[in-house]
Write a protein that holds these residues in place. Structure first.
Motif, PDB file in Angstrom:
ATOM      1  N   LEU A  32       0.839  -1.197   0.000  1.00 12.42           N
ATOM      2  CA  LEU A  32       0.000   0.000   0.000  1.00 12.42           C
ATOM      3  C   LEU A  32       0.875   1.248   0.000  1.00 12.42           C
ATOM      4  O   LEU A  32       1.917   1.287   0.649  1.00 12.42           O
ATOM      5  N   CYS A  33       0.418   2.290  -0.709  1.00 11.04           N
ATOM      6  CA  CYS A  33       1.170   3.541  -0.770  1.00 11.04           C
ATOM      7  C   CYS A  33       0.224   4.713  -0.564  1.00 11.04           C
ATOM      8  O   CYS A  33      -0.802   4.824  -1.227  1.00 11.04           O
ATOM      9  N   TYR A  46      10.211   9.278   0.469  1.00 10.93           N
ATOM     10  CA  TYR A  46       9.312   8.168   0.803  1.00 10.93           C
ATOM     11  C   TYR A  46       9.909   7.319   1.921  1.00 10.93           C
ATOM     12  O   TYR A  46      11.108   7.335   2.165  1.00 10.93           O
ATOM     13  N   GLY A  47       9.020   6.611   2.581  1.00  7.95           N
ATOM     14  CA  GLY A  47       9.447   5.711   3.637  1.00  7.95           C
ATOM     15  C   GLY A  47       8.414   4.615   3.824  1.00  7.95           C
ATOM     16  O   GLY A  47       7.243   4.800   3.505  1.00  7.95           O
ATOM     17  N   THR A  48       8.849   3.485   4.336  1.00  8.05           N
ATOM     18  CA  THR A  48       7.962   2.359   4.580  1.00  8.05           C
ATOM     19  C   THR A  48       7.860   2.152   6.085  1.00  8.05           C
ATOM     20  O   THR A  48       8.885   2.134   6.781  1.00  8.05           O
ATOM     21  N   TYR A  49       6.635   2.009   6.558  1.00  6.47           N
ATOM     22  CA  TYR A  49       6.370   1.920   7.989  1.00  6.47           C
ATOM     23  C   TYR A  49       5.632   0.632   8.305  1.00  6.47           C
ATOM     24  O   TYR A  49       4.723   0.241   7.588  1.00  6.47           O
ATOM     25  N   SER A  50       6.000   0.005   9.411  1.00  6.32           N
ATOM     26  CA  SER A  50       5.325  -1.222   9.831  1.00  6.32           C
ATOM     27  C   SER A  50       4.422  -0.976  11.032  1.00  6.32           C
ATOM     28  O   SER A  50       3.779  -1.897  11.518  1.00  6.32           O
ATOM     29  N   SER A  51       4.389   0.272  11.511  1.00 10.06           N
ATOM     30  CA  SER A  51       3.519   0.599  12.637  1.00 10.06           C
ATOM     31  C   SER A  51       3.118   2.069  12.568  1.00 10.06           C
ATOM     32  O   SER A  51       3.765   2.881  11.902  1.00 10.06           O
ATOM     33  N   LEU A  52       2.080   2.390  13.293  1.00 10.31           N
ATOM     34  CA  LEU A  52       1.598   3.766  13.345  1.00 10.31           C
ATOM     35  C   LEU A  52       2.560   4.667  14.112  1.00 10.31           C
ATOM     36  O   LEU A  52       2.646   5.863  13.848  1.00 10.31           O
ATOM     37  N   SER A  64      -2.867  14.349   7.397  1.00  5.52           N
ATOM     38  CA  SER A  64      -3.728  13.425   6.644  1.00  5.52           C
ATOM     39  C   SER A  64      -3.016  12.085   6.406  1.00  5.52           C
ATOM     40  O   SER A  64      -3.667  11.039   6.388  1.00  5.52           O
ATOM     41  N   GLU A  65      -1.686  12.095   6.264  1.00  4.80           N
ATOM     42  CA  GLU A  65      -0.948  10.843   6.091  1.00  4.80           C
ATOM     43  C   GLU A  65      -1.108   9.948   7.312  1.00  4.80           C
ATOM     44  O   GLU A  65      -1.312   8.741   7.193  1.00  4.80           O
ATOM     45  N   TYR A  66      -1.039  10.548   8.504  1.00  3.94           N
ATOM     46  CA  TYR A  66      -1.209   9.784   9.738  1.00  3.94           C
ATOM     47  C   TYR A  66      -2.627   9.218   9.831  1.00  3.94           C
ATOM     48  O   TYR A  66      -2.826   8.057  10.193  1.00  3.94           O
ATOM     49  N   GLU A  67      -3.619  10.032   9.514  1.00  2.86           N
ATOM     50  CA  GLU A  67      -5.013   9.589   9.592  1.00  2.86           C
ATOM     51  C   GLU A  67      -5.280   8.414   8.657  1.00  2.86           C
ATOM     52  O   GLU A  67      -5.953   7.445   9.035  1.00  2.86           O
ATOM     53  N   SER A  81       2.943  -3.529   6.084  1.00  6.25           N
ATOM     54  CA  SER A  81       3.609  -2.233   6.004  1.00  6.25           C
ATOM     55  C   SER A  81       2.829  -1.296   5.084  1.00  6.25           C
ATOM     56  O   SER A  81       2.007  -1.737   4.283  1.00  6.25           O
ATOM     57  N   VAL A  82       3.120  -0.006   5.246  1.00  7.34           N
ATOM     58  CA  VAL A  82       2.531   1.041   4.419  1.00  7.34           C
ATOM     59  C   VAL A  82       3.664   1.957   3.997  1.00  7.34           C
ATOM     60  O   VAL A  82       4.492   2.344   4.820  1.00  7.34           O
ATOM     61  N   THR A  83       3.709   2.291   2.710  1.00  8.21           N
ATOM     62  CA  THR A  83       4.696   3.247   2.209  1.00  8.21           C
ATOM     63  C   THR A  83       4.026   4.599   2.069  1.00  8.21           C
ATOM     64  O   THR A  83       2.901   4.692   1.581  1.00  8.21           O
TER      65      THR A  83
END
Length: 94
Positions: A32-33, A46-52, A64-67, A81-83
């Motif tokens: 997901l991006c 850009y960065g890839t995250y595995s947690s909030l 809005s990215e956090y939401e 994960s989310v990019t």
């Protein structure tokens, strides 16, 4: 005067195509991006995250990215994960 563009039958052209399709890995298809324009403290586009918590660290919890990331990570099943890609001056097509 128009030039003759037909090839004579005496000059056959042999063409061979060797193409092996590459299947995408299942993990790549399910990635997901989020594309946003908020400032971040990451220092890259850009960065890839595995947690909030990681998203909050770089974007804060009022963007809005956090939401959007919070909504994605609250789903069942949860994504691995989310990019997030940061794009300056996003112009929406007319």
């Amino acid at each position: 005067m128009v030039a003759n563009t037909n090839l004579p039958m005496k000059m056959p052209i042999n063409v061979s195509v060797d193409y092996q399709p590459v299947l995408l890995d299942r993990d790549v298809i399910n990635r997901l991006c989020i594309v946003g324009d908020s400032d971040n403290t990451r220092g890259t586009n850009y960065g890839t995250y595995s947690s909030l918590a990681g998203v909050s660290e770089h974007y804060g919890d009022d963007t809005s990215e956090y939401e959007i990331a919070a909504r994605l990570f609250s789903q069942v099943p949860r994504p691995k994960s989310v990019t997030i890609a940061t794009v300056a001056d996003i112009e929406y097509p007319v």
